[in-house]
Scaffold this motif. Structure first.
Motif, PDB file in Angstrom:
ATOM      1  N   GLY A 249      16.293  42.239 -41.945  1.00  0.00           N
ATOM      2  CA  GLY A 249      17.451  42.925 -42.522  1.00  0.00           C
ATOM      3  C   GLY A 249      18.674  42.033 -42.501  1.00  0.00           C
ATOM      4  N   PRO A 250      19.688  42.363 -43.267  1.00  0.00           N
ATOM      5  CA  PRO A 250      20.878  41.516 -43.364  1.00  0.00           C
ATOM      6  C   PRO A 250      21.640  41.348 -42.055  1.00  0.00           C
ATOM      7  N   MET A 251      21.499  42.268 -41.113  1.00  0.00           N
ATOM      8  CA  MET A 251      22.181  42.134 -39.825  1.00  0.00           C
ATOM      9  C   MET A 251      21.349  41.339 -38.816  1.00  0.00           C
ATOM     10  N   ALA A 252      20.055  41.163 -39.057  1.00  0.00           N
ATOM     11  CA  ALA A 252      19.153  40.502 -38.108  1.00  0.00           C
ATOM     12  C   ALA A 252      19.635  39.119 -37.675  1.00  0.00           C
ATOM     13  N   PRO A 253      20.098  38.252 -38.577  1.00  0.00           N
ATOM     14  CA  PRO A 253      20.534  36.920 -38.147  1.00  0.00           C
ATOM     15  C   PRO A 253      21.751  36.943 -37.211  1.00  0.00           C
ATOM     16  N   MET A 254      22.488  38.025 -37.212  1.00  0.00           N
ATOM     17  CA  MET A 254      23.684  38.105 -36.386  1.00  0.00           C
ATOM     18  C   MET A 254      23.398  38.575 -34.968  1.00  0.00           C
ATOM     19  N   LEU A 255      22.172  39.029 -34.715  1.00  0.00           N
ATOM     20  CA  LEU A 255      21.817  39.529 -33.390  1.00  0.00           C
ATOM     21  C   LEU A 255      21.334  38.408 -32.492  1.00  0.00           C
ATOM     22  N   LYS A 256      21.498  38.586 -31.197  1.00  0.00           N
ATOM     23  CA  LYS A 256      21.071  37.583 -30.228  1.00  0.00           C
ATOM     24  C   LYS A 256      19.601  37.731 -29.857  1.00  0.00           C
ATOM     25  N   ILE A 257      18.946  38.748 -30.360  1.00  0.00           N
ATOM     26  CA  ILE A 257      17.522  38.957 -30.099  1.00  0.00           C
ATOM     27  C   ILE A 257      16.784  38.890 -31.430  1.00  0.00           C
ATOM     28  N   ASP A 258      15.486  38.625 -31.368  1.00  0.00           N
ATOM     29  CA  ASP A 258      14.664  38.661 -32.571  1.00  0.00           C
ATOM     30  C   ASP A 258      14.365  40.124 -32.893  1.00  0.00           C
ATOM     31  N   VAL A 259      14.597  40.503 -34.126  1.00  0.00           N
ATOM     32  CA  VAL A 259      14.315  41.871 -34.557  1.00  0.00           C
ATOM     33  C   VAL A 259      12.817  41.944 -34.834  1.00  0.00           C
ATOM     34  N   PRO A 260      12.105  42.877 -34.207  1.00  0.00           N
ATOM     35  CA  PRO A 260      10.648  42.917 -34.371  1.00  0.00           C
ATOM     36  C   PRO A 260      10.209  43.325 -35.776  1.00  0.00           C
ATOM     37  N   ASP A 261       9.051  42.782 -36.147  1.00  0.00           N
ATOM     38  CA  ASP A 261       8.380  43.138 -37.389  1.00  0.00           C
ATOM     39  C   ASP A 261       7.677  44.467 -37.142  1.00  0.00           C
ATOM     40  N   LEU A 262       8.141  45.520 -37.779  1.00  0.00           N
ATOM     41  CA  LEU A 262       7.588  46.853 -37.547  1.00  0.00           C
ATOM     42  C   LEU A 262       6.270  47.088 -38.269  1.00  0.00           C
ATOM     43  N   THR A 263       5.867  46.164 -39.129  1.00  0.00           N
ATOM     44  CA  THR A 263       4.588  46.313 -39.834  1.00  0.00           C
ATOM     45  C   THR A 263       3.424  45.826 -38.982  1.00  0.00           C
ATOM     46  N   HIS A 264       3.707  45.224 -37.832  1.00  0.00           N
ATOM     47  CA  HIS A 264       2.653  44.697 -36.955  1.00  0.00           C
ATOM     48  C   HIS A 264       2.639  45.361 -35.582  1.00  0.00           C
ATOM     49  N   ILE A 265       3.152  46.572 -35.496  1.00  0.00           N
ATOM     50  CA  ILE A 265       3.156  47.277 -34.206  1.00  0.00           C
ATOM     51  C   ILE A 265       1.719  47.489 -33.724  1.00  0.00           C
ATOM     52  N   ALA A 266       0.860  47.996 -34.585  1.00  0.00           N
ATOM     53  CA  ALA A 266      -0.534  48.249 -34.204  1.00  0.00           C
ATOM     54  C   ALA A 266      -1.236  46.941 -33.846  1.00  0.00           C
ATOM     55  N   ARG A 267      -1.006  45.882 -34.603  1.00  0.00           N
ATOM     56  CA  ARG A 267      -1.634  44.591 -34.325  1.00  0.00           C
ATOM     57  C   ARG A 267      -1.252  44.102 -32.928  1.00  0.00           C
TER      58      ARG A 267
END
Length: 172
Positions: free
Chosen positions: A86-104
């Motif tokens: 998302g557009p705010m993800a690069p501004m965060l100090k943590i990696d934003v998780p990929d929600l399409t791979h929760i089950a994986r």
């Protein structure tokens, strides 16, 4: 139209987030990274405050599908497709998780209860200790409501539909 009350349109979270991301990627006007970093922090803070003010009400959210709730509340960080881009993800100090791979990440099983607790805020995650991911349970429930059971059911229903949507976007 005469006789109709005009309602003020709320700012769209995605629009505000995109604007903040666009401005933060603009070249610094003074050539220094400190100006750019300060600008990014200020823009992110402003966008977060304005975006939070534009969230739909609890009643409005109770009538939305899981996908609609996701698009209103989650895309600014997790991205439209749930990839953590998302557009705010690069501004965060943590990696934003990929929600399409929760089950994986959980051996092929979608951990519904864990996801529910994470969204609600009862399950501790690093982002919940800091203001990176809102504890949505606090926004979905009104603890001062005269009908606490109805309020809790409404909040649980919002989270349940959101978890259902996240289950539906899982990739192999």
């Amino acid at each position: 139209m005469p006789g109709r009350a005009r309602t003020r349109e709320r700012p769209n979270v995605r629009t505000i987030s995109l604007l903040a991301a666009f401005i933060s990627r603009a070249p610094p006007w003074r050539g220094g990274t400190s100006v750019r970093s300060s600008s990014m922090i200020a823009i992110a803070a402003f966008a977060s405050v304005v975006a939070c003010a534009g969230h739909p009400s609890r009643v409005e959210m109770s009538q939305m599908s899981g996908m609609e709730t996701y698009r209103q509340l989650c895309t600014s960080c997790h991205g439209v497709g749930g990839k953590g881009d998302g557009p705010m993800a690069p501004m965060l100090k943590i990696d934003v998780p990929d929600l399409t791979h929760i089950a994986r990440r959980h051996g092929g099983e979608f951990p519904e209860e864990q996801v529910t607790r994470t969204i609600d805020g009862r399950f501790e995650r690093p982002a919940h200790g800091l203001p990176y991911m809102p504890v949505w349970g606090l926004k979905f429930y009104d603890p001062e409501s005269p009908d606490a059971a109805e309020e809790r059911a409404r909040g649980d229903s919002i989270i349940e539909r959101l978890v259902g949507y996240l289950r539906s976007i899982q990739e192999d």
